[in-house]
Design a protein around this motif. Structure first.
Motif, PDB file in Angstrom:
ATOM      1  N   ALA A  19       2.864   5.860   4.691  1.00 39.52           N
ATOM      2  CA  ALA A  19       2.687   4.394   4.340  1.00 39.52           C
ATOM      3  C   ALA A  19       1.932   3.929   4.806  1.00 39.52           C
ATOM      4  CB  ALA A  19       4.203   4.570   5.924  1.00 39.52           C
ATOM      5  N   VAL A  20       0.649   4.073   5.465  1.00 34.96           N
ATOM      6  CA  VAL A  20      -0.254   3.305   5.228  1.00 34.96           C
ATOM      7  C   VAL A  20      -0.880   2.813   3.814  1.00 34.96           C
ATOM      8  CG1 VAL A  20      -2.492   3.127   6.300  1.00 34.96           C
ATOM      9  CG2 VAL A  20      -1.183   4.319   7.697  1.00 34.96           C
ATOM     10  N   VAL A  21      -1.329   3.977   2.773  1.00 31.98           N
ATOM     11  CA  VAL A  21      -1.493   3.968   1.235  1.00 31.98           C
ATOM     12  C   VAL A  21      -0.573   2.709   0.628  1.00 31.98           C
ATOM     13  CG1 VAL A  21      -1.982   5.067  -0.729  1.00 31.98           C
ATOM     14  CG2 VAL A  21      -2.646   6.232   1.171  1.00 31.98           C
ATOM     15  N   LEU A  22       0.613   3.542   0.857  1.00 33.24           N
ATOM     16  CA  LEU A  22       1.779   2.581   0.237  1.00 33.24           C
ATOM     17  C   LEU A  22       2.295   0.991   0.524  1.00 33.24           C
ATOM     18  CD1 LEU A  22       5.037   4.530  -0.260  1.00 33.24           C
ATOM     19  CD2 LEU A  22       3.960   3.418  -1.937  1.00 33.24           C
ATOM     20  N   ALA A  23       0.992   0.863   1.238  1.00 26.96           N
ATOM     21  CA  ALA A  23       1.086  -0.864   2.729  1.00 26.96           C
ATOM     22  C   ALA A  23       0.168  -0.925   2.340  1.00 26.96           C
ATOM     23  CB  ALA A  23       1.035  -0.824   3.897  1.00 26.96           C
ATOM     24  N   ALA A  24      -1.444  -0.635   1.863  1.00 27.34           N
ATOM     25  CA  ALA A  24      -2.470  -1.150   1.545  1.00 27.34           C
ATOM     26  C   ALA A  24      -2.546  -1.305   0.204  1.00 27.34           C
ATOM     27  CB  ALA A  24      -3.301  -0.119   1.440  1.00 27.34           C
ATOM     28  N   THR A  25      -1.862  -0.408  -1.309  1.00 28.88           N
ATOM     29  CA  THR A  25      -1.437  -0.709  -2.511  1.00 28.88           C
ATOM     30  C   THR A  25      -0.673  -2.103  -2.375  1.00 28.88           C
ATOM     31  OG1 THR A  25      -1.674   1.721  -2.523  1.00 28.88           O
ATOM     32  CG2 THR A  25      -0.404   0.295  -4.898  1.00 28.88           C
ATOM     33  N   ALA A  26       0.116  -1.841  -1.803  1.00 28.60           N
ATOM     34  CA  ALA A  26       1.265  -3.253  -2.265  1.00 28.60           C
ATOM     35  C   ALA A  26       0.393  -4.233  -1.730  1.00 28.60           C
ATOM     36  CB  ALA A  26       2.531  -3.856  -0.794  1.00 28.60           C
ATOM     37  N   TRP A  27      -0.685  -4.345  -0.407  1.00 28.08           N
ATOM     38  CA  TRP A  27      -1.221  -5.888   0.040  1.00 28.08           C
ATOM     39  C   TRP A  27      -1.620  -5.931  -0.985  1.00 28.08           C
ATOM     40  CZ3 TRP A  27      -1.756  -9.648   2.244  1.00 28.08           C
ATOM     41  CH2 TRP A  27      -3.350 -10.675   2.531  1.00 28.08           C
TER      42      TRP A  27
END
Length: 282
Positions: free
Chosen positions: A255-263
């Motif tokens: 979830a953190v990796v996906l959020a960082a990629t989206a950001w």
């Protein structure tokens, strides 16, 4: 435009089936890597006419990075969970941020630098689950796949329009490296051969063609967000078809990796209007 978006979603959907197909296949990681890349390379060789010419030095270098990416990803899927393999590989934007100044001369923006510690924190969470020695090794191999993927992205960025042949030669190189180890693995069943053929033609070959066609009319920002469907679906297919459950820390890390990629993808577009509003008028 709708057709292009659907092509990008189709590419992400096909890519996302890798984990489940590899878990259902009884072959070793080396066998899957070699067979999948051989089929994909031959498939793409018929679909990408410009790949039939002698490759340049730049194309060959990117081919090496691509070959390392697909071989290490196949090995990681056999050593650790599919969720860990895909999410750890998806830390590639972190390595792109760190390596692009030296390899491309491109300095990351402040908003991109803010994503670095977030990626790092997400990556660390994958190693907090109770891991067997094999799973720990698989996580490290997946990390290597992420670094290789970052090098592949940077190389394709430098090659620009002449990049597609690198993917063809990369698949053929991966097959040349991995296939000699085929006799060291188990004897293939008919199902195993069918899964390898599926992985080569659809999960790599057709997915790449859909992605390339979709990119022609969809902005890079939107395309980057659409293909985030891949790491979301990958552990879902693996759970439904192979019964594999990712650990709680792995889910948190994903979830953190996906959020960082989206950001990292959205930040430039979100901040641009503010920067323009704050800039002095001529």
């Amino acid at each position: 435009m709708l057709r292009s978006r659907l092509l990008l979603l189709a590419a992400a959907g096909l890519w996302s089936t890798a984990g489940a197909a590899m878990k259902l296949c009884d072959l070793s990681g080396w066998q899957i890597a070699g067979g999948r890349s051989l089929v994909a390379g031959l498939f793409l060789l018929t679909a990408v006419p410009q790949a039939r010419r002698r490759p340049s030095r730049g194309v060959l270098l990117v081919s090496v990075a691509y070959a390392a990416t697909v071989v290490l990803f196949a090995l990681a899927n056999k050593l650790t969970t599919s969720a860990n393999a895909i999410f750890i590989q998806d830390t590639a934007p972190l390595w792109v941020l760190l390596l692009s100044p030296a390899l491309l001369g491109e300095r990351p923006a402040r908003s991109e630098l803010l994503a670095v510690p977030v990626f790092g924190a997400g990556l660390a969470l994958f190693f907090l689950d109770e891991l067997t020695p094999g799973q720990l090794t698989g996580n490290v191999v997946a990390l290597g796949s992420g670094v290789a993927f970052a090098l592949c992205i940077l190389g394709l960025r430098r090659l620009n329009a002449s990049g597609p042949p690198a993917l063809v030669w990369g698949n053929l190189l991966a097959a040349a490296v991995a296939l000699p180890l085929w006799p060291t693995g188990p004897a293939p069943r008919a199902l195993d051969l069918a899964l390898v053929a599926y992985l080569g033609v659809f999960q790599l070959g057709l997915a790449y063609l859909c992605f390339a066609r979709g990119l022609e009319k969809v902005p890079a920002l939107e395309a980057s967000l659409l293909v985030l469907l891949e790491p979301v679906l990958n552990p879902i297919w693996t759970f439904l078809l192979a019964g594999e459950r990712p650990g709680p820390w792995a889910l948190a890390g994903g979830a953190v990796v996906l959020a960082a990629t989206a950001w990292r993808t959205l930040a430039p577009a979100l901040l641009a209007p503010r920067l323009r509003a704050g800039s002095p008028r001529a």
